[in-house]
Design an enzyme around this catalytic site. Structure first.
Site, PDB file in Angstrom:
ATOM      1  N   HIS A  53      29.308  19.548  15.497  1.00 38.86           N
ATOM      2  CA  HIS A  53      28.379  18.450  15.762  1.00 38.86           C
ATOM      3  C   HIS A  53      27.384  18.365  14.608  1.00 38.86           C
ATOM      4  O   HIS A  53      27.137  19.367  13.901  1.00 38.86           O
ATOM      5  CB  HIS A  53      27.639  18.683  17.084  1.00 38.86           C
ATOM      6  CG  HIS A  53      28.477  18.392  18.294  1.00 38.86           C
ATOM      7  ND1 HIS A  53      27.947  18.209  19.558  1.00 38.86           N
ATOM      8  CD2 HIS A  53      29.818  18.237  18.420  1.00 38.86           C
ATOM      9  CE1 HIS A  53      28.933  17.958  20.409  1.00 38.86           C
ATOM     10  NE2 HIS A  53      30.069  17.976  19.746  1.00 38.86           N
ATOM     11  N   GLU A  55      24.174  18.268  14.369  1.00 38.25           N
ATOM     12  CA  GLU A  55      23.027  19.185  14.395  1.00 38.25           C
ATOM     13  C   GLU A  55      23.448  20.598  14.001  1.00 38.25           C
ATOM     14  O   GLU A  55      22.740  21.284  13.257  1.00 38.25           O
ATOM     15  CB  GLU A  55      22.399  19.200  15.801  1.00 38.25           C
ATOM     16  CG  GLU A  55      21.784  17.880  16.228  1.00 38.25           C
ATOM     17  CD  GLU A  55      22.757  16.959  16.944  1.00 38.25           C
ATOM     18  OE1 GLU A  55      23.978  17.005  16.655  1.00 38.25           O
ATOM     19  OE2 GLU A  55      22.303  16.171  17.786  1.00 38.25           O
ATOM     20  N   CYS A  83      23.250  17.310  22.286  1.00 42.21           N
ATOM     21  CA  CYS A  83      24.050  17.647  23.465  1.00 42.21           C
ATOM     22  C   CYS A  83      23.676  19.059  23.936  1.00 42.21           C
ATOM     23  O   CYS A  83      22.950  19.778  23.238  1.00 42.21           O
ATOM     24  CB  CYS A  83      25.537  17.580  23.106  1.00 42.21           C
ATOM     25  SG  CYS A  83      26.105  19.029  22.202  1.00 42.21           S
ATOM     26  N   CYS A  86      24.271  21.760  21.300  1.00 43.49           N
ATOM     27  CA  CYS A  86      23.322  21.706  20.183  1.00 43.49           C
ATOM     28  C   CYS A  86      21.933  22.147  20.622  1.00 43.49           C
ATOM     29  O   CYS A  86      21.198  22.760  19.834  1.00 43.49           O
ATOM     30  CB  CYS A  86      23.283  20.308  19.587  1.00 43.49           C
ATOM     31  SG  CYS A  86      24.830  19.862  18.747  1.00 43.49           S
TER      32      CYS A  86
HETATM   33  N1  GUN Z   1      23.682  14.557  19.258  1.00 39.81           N
HETATM   34  C1  GUN Z   1      25.027  14.626  19.199  1.00 39.81           C
HETATM   35  N2  GUN Z   1      25.729  14.331  20.296  1.00 39.81           N
HETATM   36  C2  GUN Z   1      27.079  14.436  20.208  1.00 39.81           C
HETATM   37  N3  GUN Z   1      28.014  14.214  21.168  1.00 39.81           N
HETATM   38  C3  GUN Z   1      29.213  14.449  20.586  1.00 39.81           C
HETATM   39  N4  GUN Z   1      29.068  14.816  19.307  1.00 39.81           N
HETATM   40  C4  GUN Z   1      27.740  14.822  19.037  1.00 39.81           C
HETATM   41  C5  GUN Z   1      26.969  15.132  17.866  1.00 39.81           C
HETATM   42  O1  GUN Z   1      27.462  15.476  16.778  1.00 39.81           O
HETATM   43  N5  GUN Z   1      25.609  15.012  18.015  1.00 39.81           N
END
Ligand code: GUN
Length: 156
Positions: A53, A55, A83, A86
């Protein structure tokens, strides 16, 4: 650079990521003392890595830049509310602040729904949709006991 300018940089990363076909519509930067020390885009599909992801990628780059496993004094700007995975990574990294643009509700509308994960975390282990069950042989706690008494450990 203003907060809004920095957020625009994260949004621009997200936009470029979609246009280039590289991954999902997410971008993030890590800023310390007004300088961008890490940036990331969603690379889940292009790198076959479900943890890639934006972040997490930005945190990894910033930590490598600082040669540290913590982001004290840093601020994360992300194009979307983080998410659950993250959020976990962010708490482990311990930046001073996180600013986001789009909300998780807006992400859900285009198919990135975190709600299911939040609901799963709240469920008892045995009710979760993925089997999560204890297997507890006698030596299970040995690594913990060794860590507790270790004199060379680096705590985090
Ligand atoms: N904030 C965020 N939400 C996600 N949902 C799925 N992938 C991501 C991502 O890379 N960042």
């Amino acid at each position: 650079m203003s907060n809004e300018n920095l957020m625009n940089q994260a949004i621009q990363l997200a936009q470029q990521n979609v246009v280039s076909g590289h991954g999902g519509p997410f971008g993030a930067i890590v800023v310390k003392d007004g300088k961008i020390i890490g940036s990331g885009v969603n690379e889940v599909t292009s790198s076959c890595d479900p943890t890639a992801h934006a972040e997490v990628q930005a945190i990894r780059e910033a930590c490598k830049h600082l040669n540290d496993f913590q982001l004290n004094g840093c601020v994360i700007y992300t194009s979307c509310e983080p998410c659950p995975m993250c959020i976990g990574a962010i708490y482990w990294a311990r930046p001073d602040a996180v600013y986001y643009a789009c909300t998780k509700e807006e992400a859900a509308i285009i198919g990135f729904d975190d709600q299911f994960i939040y609901e799963q975390i709240a469920l008892p282990m045995e009710d979760r949709s993925i089997i999560m069950s204890q297997i507890y042989p006698p030596k299970s706690k040995l690594p913990f006991e060794t860590w507790s008494t270790s004199v060379q450990k680096i705590e985090y």
